[in-house]
Design an enzyme around this catalytic site. Structure first.
Site, PDB file in Angstrom:
ATOM      1  CD  GLU A  99      -2.850   1.419   0.424  1.00  5.44           C
ATOM      2  OE1 GLU A  99      -2.440   1.656  -0.725  1.00  5.44           O
ATOM      3  OE2 GLU A  99      -4.053   1.468   0.757  1.00  5.44           O
ATOM      4  CG  ASP A 100      -0.928   4.756  -1.546  1.00 12.33           C
ATOM      5  OD1 ASP A 100      -1.539   4.228  -0.582  1.00 12.33           O
ATOM      6  OD2 ASP A 100      -1.501   5.474  -2.386  1.00 12.33           O
ATOM      7  CG  ASP A 103      -4.617   9.243   6.564  1.00 12.59           C
ATOM      8  OD1 ASP A 103      -3.992   9.753   7.487  1.00 12.59           O
ATOM      9  OD2 ASP A 103      -5.550   9.849   5.974  1.00 12.59           O
ATOM     10  CG  PHE A 152      -2.891  15.690   0.964  1.00 15.43           C
ATOM     11  CD1 PHE A 152      -3.793  14.660   1.221  1.00 15.43           C
ATOM     12  CD2 PHE A 152      -2.592  15.996  -0.353  1.00 15.43           C
ATOM     13  CE1 PHE A 152      -4.382  13.953   0.177  1.00 15.43           C
ATOM     14  CE2 PHE A 152      -3.176  15.310  -1.403  1.00 15.43           C
ATOM     15  CZ  PHE A 152      -4.072  14.275  -1.139  1.00 15.43           C
ATOM     16  NE  ARG A 165      -3.196   8.342  -9.554  1.00 16.27           N
ATOM     17  CZ  ARG A 165      -3.783   8.018  -8.400  1.00 16.27           C
ATOM     18  NH1 ARG A 165      -3.050   7.586  -7.396  1.00 16.27           N
ATOM     19  NH2 ARG A 165      -5.076   8.137  -8.234  1.00 16.27           N
TER      20      ARG A 165
END
Ligand code: 5GP
Length: 176
Positions: A99-100, A103, A152, A165
């Site tokens: 997963e990137d 959060d 963010f 991206r």
């Protein structure tokens, strides 16, 4: 304006490459002799998966799952929909979810619960980034690239409204 000029670099491409190499070596050590499937979470993890897979010196297979949160809220609700499922069963396989960013953890919680119903031999998690300050559920991140502050971030697969991206580093939008 060139891509990324309105960004501050949080994690450089050299730092990412060094950490991905370390993670790959650790994963290769831990999964030696096992049937390993990397499950990348689209879209954000596509860059990380492609680099990480090449840093793992083991036979493995790669599959992807695409998830989307219901609604337009920027905050994760934990109500997640699988918009594109794995192409193959994972029963009896050793699954490493890639997963990137983790959060609140609500998305990963949903995915783990879903994958567990398919009877893999094991499930482990590899996250490039994690925001510990925002965690709302305890997710065991077995392999973590970098813990980060509650900001963010974009780049290296992560987007803002589908852009950025392809930025080769992890950046934070500069305040105007
Ligand atoms: P969670 O359910 O853990 O709160 O949210 C996970 C998803 O939210 C990530 O897979 C990612 O798509 C998105 N997300 C969370 N934080 C960030 C961030 O800082 N930048 C970007 N681009 N996406 C984020």
């Amino acid at each position: 304006m060139k891509l990324g000029q309105d960004m501050d670099v949080l994690i450089s491409k050299e730092q990412i490459a060094a950490r991905v190499a370390e993670l790959g070596a650790q994963i290769a050590h831990d999964f030696a002799g096992k049937e390993l499937v990397l499950v990348g979470v689209l879209k954000g993890a596509f860059v990380f998966v492609s680099d990480l897979a090449r840093a793992i010196d083991l036979p493995l297979t790669i599959d992807f799952v695409a998830l989307s949160s219901y609604g337009e809220a920027t905050e994760s609700s934990g109500v997640v929909k699988i918009t594109s499922d794995l192409s193959r069963p994972i029963e009896g396989k050793h699954v490493l979810v890639v997963e990137d960013i983790i959060d609140t953890g609500l998305t990963m919680r949903y995915l783990l619960d879903n994958l567990a119903t398919r009877h893999p031999a094991s499930i482990r998690i590899c996250g490039l980034l994690h925001k510990p300050a925002r965690a709302r559920t305890k997710i065991p991140i077995d392999y973590l690239g970098f813990p980060i502050e509650d900001k963010f971030v974009v780049g290296y697969g992560l987007d803002a409204a589908e852009k950025y991206r392809n930025l080769p580093f992890i950046g934070v939008m500069r305040e105007p």
